[in-house]
Design a protein around this motif. Structure first.
Motif, PDB file in Angstrom:
ATOM      1  N   UNK A  35       0.842  -1.208   0.000  1.00 43.84           N
ATOM      2  CA  UNK A  35       0.000   0.000   0.000  1.00 43.84           C
ATOM      3  C   UNK A  35       0.875   1.255   0.000  1.00 43.84           C
ATOM      4  N   UNK A  36       1.652   1.454  -1.047  1.00 42.55           N
ATOM      5  CA  UNK A  36       2.604   2.572  -1.024  1.00 42.55           C
ATOM      6  C   UNK A  36       1.937   3.940  -1.150  1.00 42.55           C
ATOM      7  N   UNK A  37       2.523   4.898  -0.437  1.00 46.20           N
ATOM      8  CA  UNK A  37       2.198   6.315  -0.602  1.00 46.20           C
ATOM      9  C   UNK A  37       3.536   7.041  -0.632  1.00 46.20           C
ATOM     10  N   UNK A  38       4.242   6.819  -1.716  1.00 47.18           N
ATOM     11  CA  UNK A  38       5.651   7.218  -1.801  1.00 47.18           C
ATOM     12  C   UNK A  38       5.828   8.725  -1.682  1.00 47.18           C
ATOM     13  N   UNK A  39       4.977   9.492  -2.343  1.00 47.96           N
ATOM     14  CA  UNK A  39       5.139  10.952  -2.279  1.00 47.96           C
ATOM     15  C   UNK A  39       5.010  11.453  -0.845  1.00 47.96           C
ATOM     16  N   UNK A  40       4.053  10.903  -0.112  1.00 50.31           N
ATOM     17  CA  UNK A  40       3.899  11.302   1.294  1.00 50.31           C
ATOM     18  C   UNK A  40       5.113  10.875   2.110  1.00 50.31           C
ATOM     19  N   UNK A  41       5.620   9.663   1.855  1.00 47.62           N
ATOM     20  CA  UNK A  41       6.810   9.189   2.570  1.00 47.62           C
ATOM     21  C   UNK A  41       8.006  10.094   2.302  1.00 47.62           C
ATOM     22  N   UNK A  42       8.193  10.478   1.047  1.00 47.07           N
ATOM     23  CA  UNK A  42       9.336  11.318   0.697  1.00 47.07           C
ATOM     24  C   UNK A  42       9.196  12.715   1.301  1.00 47.07           C
ATOM     25  N   UNK A  43       7.978  13.221   1.361  1.00 51.62           N
ATOM     26  CA  UNK A  43       7.760  14.522   2.001  1.00 51.62           C
ATOM     27  C   UNK A  43       8.097  14.453   3.490  1.00 51.62           C
ATOM     28  N   UNK A  44       7.661  13.381   4.142  1.00 57.38           N
ATOM     29  CA  UNK A  44       7.976  13.195   5.564  1.00 57.38           C
ATOM     30  C   UNK A  44       9.481  13.033   5.769  1.00 57.38           C
TER      31      UNK A  44
END
Length: 198
Positions: free
Chosen positions: A176-185
């Protein structure tokens, strides 16, 4: 802190080419350089040399370990890196034995590190979801955190007398990736841990 060694521990597999860990490595290097830090980078795909890697650790004020979690630990190629670099660094460059001496029984195991004052930060990518950690009702991890799972890695750095910086974790990156959110964090985390140099 001024000098930072960034290690990308990813080992490429057919189903996992390493794009996320490579991107996070690049983001860390970009942030550090733009914030006034000097950087060096090692990846497991590099043709690295033991003595050169030991010297990088001596040069660095901090080490950033970027790693996927493979079978509840670091990939095999980084384990090999540790077995070689950290073992040969026991000649006094990274640590002097396990710290105990026959002359002074009060010296405790694990007190032989020579990298006093240096820091390390662990950044992990997990397939496991965030909710599987820190909750005693979750059967698999039994309430343990990602830092609990990576306690052996923390002890490895502690053995060299290094001190921890806050860990970063990107959870559930495969199912269940949310890569953009992970990279922002991650960018926010880096800004807090490695603020701009004065």
């Amino acid at each position: 802190m001024k000098n930072v060694l960034v290690i990308n521990a990813h080992e490429e597999f057919e189903f996992s080419k390493g794009g996320l860990n490579r991107t996070m490595t690049d983001i860390a290097v970009e942030h550090l350089q733009q914030s006034g830090y000097e950087t060096q980078v090692t990846t497991m795909k590099d043709d690295w040399a033991i003595d050169a890697e030991i010297e990088k650790h001596i040069w660095a004020d901090a080490v950033v370990l970027q790693s996927p979690v493979n079978w509840m630990g670091v990939p095999w190629s980084f384990k090999k890196y540790m077995d070689l670099v950290y073992t040969y660094g026991g000649d006094g460059r990274l640590y002097t034995g396990d710290g105990r001496t026959r002359q002074d029984p009060s010296k405790q195991y694990g007190s032989g590190g020579t990298l006093n004052g240096k820091k390390y930060m662990i950044s992990l990518t997990f397939n496991a979801p965030r909710e599987s950690f820190g909750d005693p009702n979750q059967v698999f991890f039994e309430g343990k955190t990602a830092d609990d799972l990576f306690w052996p890695m923390h002890l490895t750095f502690r053995f060299m007398a290094m001190e921890p910086l806050p860990t970063f974790v990107a959870y559930d990156v495969m199912k269940n990736p949310d890569i953009e959110a992970d990279l922002a964090k991650y960018r926010e985390h880096l800004a807090e841990v490695f603020p701009k140099q004065a």
